[in-house]
Design a protein around this motif. Structure first.
Motif, PDB file in Angstrom:
ATOM      1  N   LYS A  20      -2.665  13.091 -17.841  1.00  0.00           N
ATOM      2  CA  LYS A  20      -1.433  13.817 -17.497  1.00  0.00           C
ATOM      3  C   LYS A  20      -1.124  14.774 -19.029  1.00  0.00           C
ATOM      4  O   LYS A  20      -0.590  16.109 -18.149  1.00  0.00           O
ATOM      5  CB  LYS A  20      -0.752  13.144 -17.964  1.00  0.00           C
ATOM      6  N   ASN A  21      -2.165  15.001 -19.745  1.00  0.00           N
ATOM      7  CA  ASN A  21      -1.921  16.012 -20.330  1.00  0.00           C
ATOM      8  C   ASN A  21      -2.776  17.171 -20.049  1.00  0.00           C
ATOM      9  O   ASN A  21      -2.142  18.352 -20.408  1.00  0.00           O
ATOM     10  CB  ASN A  21      -2.307  15.826 -22.059  1.00  0.00           C
ATOM     11  N   SER A  22      -4.255  16.842 -19.912  1.00  0.00           N
ATOM     12  CA  SER A  22      -4.906  18.028 -19.538  1.00  0.00           C
ATOM     13  C   SER A  22      -4.971  18.934 -18.586  1.00  0.00           C
ATOM     14  O   SER A  22      -5.005  19.746 -18.645  1.00  0.00           O
ATOM     15  CB  SER A  22      -6.881  17.988 -20.250  1.00  0.00           C
ATOM     16  N   ALA A  23      -4.369  17.994 -17.560  1.00  0.00           N
ATOM     17  CA  ALA A  23      -3.489  18.829 -16.284  1.00  0.00           C
ATOM     18  C   ALA A  23      -2.968  19.963 -16.394  1.00  0.00           C
ATOM     19  O   ALA A  23      -2.948  20.911 -15.345  1.00  0.00           O
ATOM     20  CB  ALA A  23      -2.892  17.579 -15.626  1.00  0.00           C
ATOM     21  N   PHE A  24      -2.470  19.769 -16.937  1.00  0.00           N
ATOM     22  CA  PHE A  24      -1.016  20.683 -17.766  1.00  0.00           C
ATOM     23  C   PHE A  24      -1.607  22.231 -17.574  1.00  0.00           C
ATOM     24  O   PHE A  24      -1.607  23.348 -17.493  1.00  0.00           O
ATOM     25  CB  PHE A  24      -0.050  20.303 -18.264  1.00  0.00           C
ATOM     26  N   CYS A  25      -2.856  22.180 -18.209  1.00  0.00           N
ATOM     27  CA  CYS A  25      -4.040  23.459 -18.708  1.00  0.00           C
ATOM     28  C   CYS A  25      -4.725  23.791 -17.657  1.00  0.00           C
ATOM     29  O   CYS A  25      -5.388  25.703 -17.747  1.00  0.00           O
ATOM     30  CB  CYS A  25      -4.226  23.079 -20.605  1.00  0.00           C
ATOM     31  N   LYS A  26      -5.279  23.207 -16.909  1.00  0.00           N
ATOM     32  CA  LYS A  26      -6.291  22.931 -15.572  1.00  0.00           C
ATOM     33  C   LYS A  26      -5.469  23.911 -14.751  1.00  0.00           C
ATOM     34  O   LYS A  26      -4.379  23.268 -14.401  1.00  0.00           O
ATOM     35  CB  LYS A  26      -6.835  21.879 -15.045  1.00  0.00           C
ATOM     36  N   GLY A  27      -6.229  24.261 -13.403  1.00  0.00           N
ATOM     37  CA  GLY A  27      -6.100  24.802 -12.319  1.00  0.00           C
ATOM     38  C   GLY A  27      -5.434  26.230 -12.123  1.00  0.00           C
ATOM     39  O   GLY A  27      -4.236  26.494 -11.421  1.00  0.00           O
ATOM     40  N   ARG A  28      -5.469  26.991 -13.141  1.00  0.00           N
ATOM     41  CA  ARG A  28      -5.110  28.181 -12.792  1.00  0.00           C
ATOM     42  C   ARG A  28      -5.212  29.444 -12.620  1.00  0.00           C
ATOM     43  O   ARG A  28      -4.792  30.391 -12.627  1.00  0.00           O
ATOM     44  CB  ARG A  28      -4.050  28.958 -14.242  1.00  0.00           C
ATOM     45  N   PHE A  29      -6.305  29.012 -11.712  1.00  0.00           N
ATOM     46  CA  PHE A  29      -7.447  29.830 -10.519  1.00  0.00           C
ATOM     47  C   PHE A  29      -7.379  30.071 -10.216  1.00  0.00           C
ATOM     48  O   PHE A  29      -8.674  30.230  -9.018  1.00  0.00           O
ATOM     49  CB  PHE A  29      -8.933  29.992 -11.574  1.00  0.00           C
ATOM     50  N   GLY A  30      -6.273  29.864  -8.320  1.00  0.00           N
ATOM     51  CA  GLY A  30      -6.697  29.224  -7.418  1.00  0.00           C
ATOM     52  C   GLY A  30      -6.957  27.996  -7.003  1.00  0.00           C
ATOM     53  O   GLY A  30      -7.804  27.593  -7.443  1.00  0.00           O
ATOM     54  N   LYS A  31      -7.095  27.607  -5.386  1.00  0.00           N
ATOM     55  CA  LYS A  31      -7.085  27.059  -5.241  1.00  0.00           C
ATOM     56  C   LYS A  31      -8.409  26.920  -4.357  1.00  0.00           C
ATOM     57  O   LYS A  31      -9.419  27.601  -3.720  1.00  0.00           O
ATOM     58  CB  LYS A  31      -6.457  26.600  -3.371  1.00  0.00           C
ATOM     59  N   ILE A  32      -9.494  26.186  -4.840  1.00  0.00           N
ATOM     60  CA  ILE A  32     -10.929  25.482  -4.915  1.00  0.00           C
ATOM     61  C   ILE A  32     -10.916  24.530  -3.785  1.00  0.00           C
ATOM     62  O   ILE A  32     -12.350  24.153  -3.556  1.00  0.00           O
ATOM     63  CB  ILE A  32     -11.437  25.433  -6.687  1.00  0.00           C
ATOM     64  N   TYR A  33     -10.264  24.092  -3.772  1.00  0.00           N
ATOM     65  CA  TYR A  33     -10.420  22.031  -2.907  1.00  0.00           C
ATOM     66  C   TYR A  33      -9.499  22.659  -1.398  1.00  0.00           C
ATOM     67  O   TYR A  33      -8.358  23.924  -1.604  1.00  0.00           O
ATOM     68  CB  TYR A  33      -9.882  21.199  -3.172  1.00  0.00           C
ATOM     69  N   ASP A  34      -9.888  21.684   0.131  1.00  0.00           N
ATOM     70  CA  ASP A  34      -9.179  22.451   0.840  1.00  0.00           C
ATOM     71  C   ASP A  34      -8.029  21.896   1.008  1.00  0.00           C
ATOM     72  O   ASP A  34      -7.151  21.517   1.230  1.00  0.00           O
ATOM     73  CB  ASP A  34      -9.959  21.994   2.055  1.00  0.00           C
ATOM     74  N   LEU A  35      -8.741  20.210   0.453  1.00  0.00           N
ATOM     75  CA  LEU A  35      -7.097  18.601   0.685  1.00  0.00           C
ATOM     76  C   LEU A  35      -7.971  18.182  -0.876  1.00  0.00           C
ATOM     77  O   LEU A  35      -9.115  17.955  -1.496  1.00  0.00           O
ATOM     78  CB  LEU A  35      -8.320  17.995   2.062  1.00  0.00           C
ATOM     79  N   ALA A  36      -6.259  17.571  -1.016  1.00  0.00           N
ATOM     80  CA  ALA A  36      -6.603  16.934  -2.690  1.00  0.00           C
ATOM     81  C   ALA A  36      -5.258  15.009  -1.936  1.00  0.00           C
ATOM     82  O   ALA A  36      -4.651  15.517  -1.317  1.00  0.00           O
ATOM     83  CB  ALA A  36      -5.957  17.505  -3.302  1.00  0.00           C
ATOM     84  N   PHE A  37      -5.486  14.254  -2.582  1.00  0.00           N
ATOM     85  CA  PHE A  37      -5.564  13.089  -2.496  1.00  0.00           C
ATOM     86  C   PHE A  37      -4.740  12.833  -4.208  1.00  0.00           C
ATOM     87  O   PHE A  37      -6.376  13.188  -4.986  1.00  0.00           O
ATOM     88  CB  PHE A  37      -6.634  11.572  -2.027  1.00  0.00           C
ATOM     89  N   VAL A  38      -4.240  12.346  -4.326  1.00  0.00           N
ATOM     90  CA  VAL A  38      -3.918  12.208  -5.499  1.00  0.00           C
ATOM     91  C   VAL A  38      -2.868  10.920  -5.494  1.00  0.00           C
ATOM     92  O   VAL A  38      -1.613  10.458  -5.082  1.00  0.00           O
ATOM     93  CB  VAL A  38      -2.097  13.028  -6.393  1.00  0.00           C
ATOM     94  N   TYR A  39      -3.161  10.111  -6.519  1.00  0.00           N
ATOM     95  CA  TYR A  39      -2.554   8.106  -6.660  1.00  0.00           C
ATOM     96  C   TYR A  39      -1.961   8.299  -8.288  1.00  0.00           C
ATOM     97  O   TYR A  39      -2.989   8.780  -9.677  1.00  0.00           O
ATOM     98  CB  TYR A  39      -4.109   7.513  -7.088  1.00  0.00           C
ATOM     99  N   GLY A  40      -1.333   7.874  -7.499  1.00  0.00           N
ATOM    100  CA  GLY A  40       0.002   7.559  -8.839  1.00  0.00           C
ATOM    101  C   GLY A  40       1.015   8.667  -9.356  1.00  0.00           C
ATOM    102  O   GLY A  40       1.356   9.206  -8.235  1.00  0.00           O
TER     103      GLY A  40
END
Length: 333
Positions: A65-85
């Motif tokens: 949950k801490n590292s996620a904050f800094c990730k994914g700032r360069f656009g949508k690279i997946y078509d679909l995501a499932f998130v548990y929790g």
């Protein structure tokens, strides 16, 4: 976007060992449904390795949950995501990197309204946890292909286990794995350590060739308990306390029988077709957390089913009860 156009799929499961493995039927079902898709799974930094090398997963990695904050700032690279929790930072990360995201309802309308599917967490107390975790793929009409948990051992893993047996002169022994302790914060789930010692002694008296492999983590309270058990079985046990997950799993695959409380390593063991005896507290019912589809799974449930609480002690399961099951299983080997 048509459903069959999902080519890159992300699955996030940041949880304990058991819950991580309990998602594998859902992951396999998603991969089967979208046979041409590239499946990426991100898990807890200390636990994602149990998902490595699964034949239906293309890429594994870690996230928190801490590292996620800094990730994914360069656009949508997946078509679909499932998130548990329910870690908002993980859901927000998925929303940043995926065109469509499915998750359990977070209770935050600003997030829930952005989800492709916002799924109500099932409230049934009798629903198996595998089925609960299947709720996310079922939201887009994906059915379960199997409810058996999955773990894959590499050649390197198997060689490691074989070397452990050779180094400890265990190849001709009847090997019994023991998981005596679960979560240190939920010790009410544990069978008394003295009962494990008594059970093992009975087994040795019946079959002197029995040798015990003692599993466990490095938490101080946990280590103190299982170290006492190991010392009480001196000459008839090998300590694997503190061994990493994949290495422990590899050694588990070489045993003849497993006896343990219902906890993470028990779910690891359930991925192998090896006889296992599991002691369940009444708050952790076999019908909800037990292994599905395992050919040699024996559940011993706490007798107090109607008035169950954390005060319901596991000492209510007698050594005699467990030994009778153990003796029957060992005779069949």
């Amino acid at each position: 976007m048509k459903l069959n156009s999902y080519k890159k799929i992300l699955i996030i499961i940041v949880s304990r060992i058991g819950d991580t493995l309990l998602t594998t039927p859902a992951i396999k079902s998603i991969a089967s449904h979208y046979g041409d898709a590239e499946i990426t799974v991100l898990g807890h930094p200390k636990r994602y390795k149990v998902l490595q090398y699964l034949p239906f997963v293309h890429c594994t990695g870690s996230i928190s949950k801490n590292s996620a904050f800094c990730k994914g700032r360069f656009g949508k690279i997946y078509d679909l995501a499932f998130v548990y929790g329910y870690d908002e930072s993980l859901v927000l990360y998925a929303l940043r990197v995926s065109k469509r995201t499915i998750a359990f309802k977070q209770g935050n309308s600003k997030i829930d309204d952005r989800l492709y599917k916002s799924v109500e967490f099932p409230t049934s107390k009798s629903m198996h946890f595998v089925d609960i975790l299947m709720s996310l793929p079922k939201a887009i009409n994906i059915s379960a292909t199997s409810k058996r948990l999955s773990l894959f051992l590499t050649k390197k893993d198997r060689i490691f286990a074989e070397n452990i047996l050779i180094e400890n002169n265990l190849n001709n022994k009847t090997l019994v794995g023991i998981q005596a302790v679960g979560f240190p914060t939920k010790s009410y789930r544990d069978w008394p350590i003295e009962y494990f010692s008594e059970l093992c002694t009975k087994m040795i008296n019946k079959n002197p060739n029995v040798h015990f492999l003692i599993y466990g983590g490095c938490d101080k309270k946990e280590k103190k308990k299982i170290s006492w058990l190991f010392d009480s079985l001196m000459g008839h046990a090998t300590s694997l306390i503190g061994m990493p997950l994949r290495e422990t799993a590899a050694v588990m695959s070489k045993t003849h029988l497993y006896i343990g409380v219902n906890t993470g390593p028990t779910h690891i063991m359930s991925t192998f077709d090896i006889p296992m005896i599991v002691l369940n507290h009444c708050l952790l019912k076999n019908s909800v957390y037990g292994a599905i589809g395992h050919p040699h799974y024996f559940s011993i449930d706490h007798p107090n089913d109607k008035k169950c609480s954390e005060d319901s002690t596991m000492s209510d399961i007698s050594v005699k009860t467990v030994f009778e099951v153990v003796d029957s299983v060992l005779k069949s080997l």
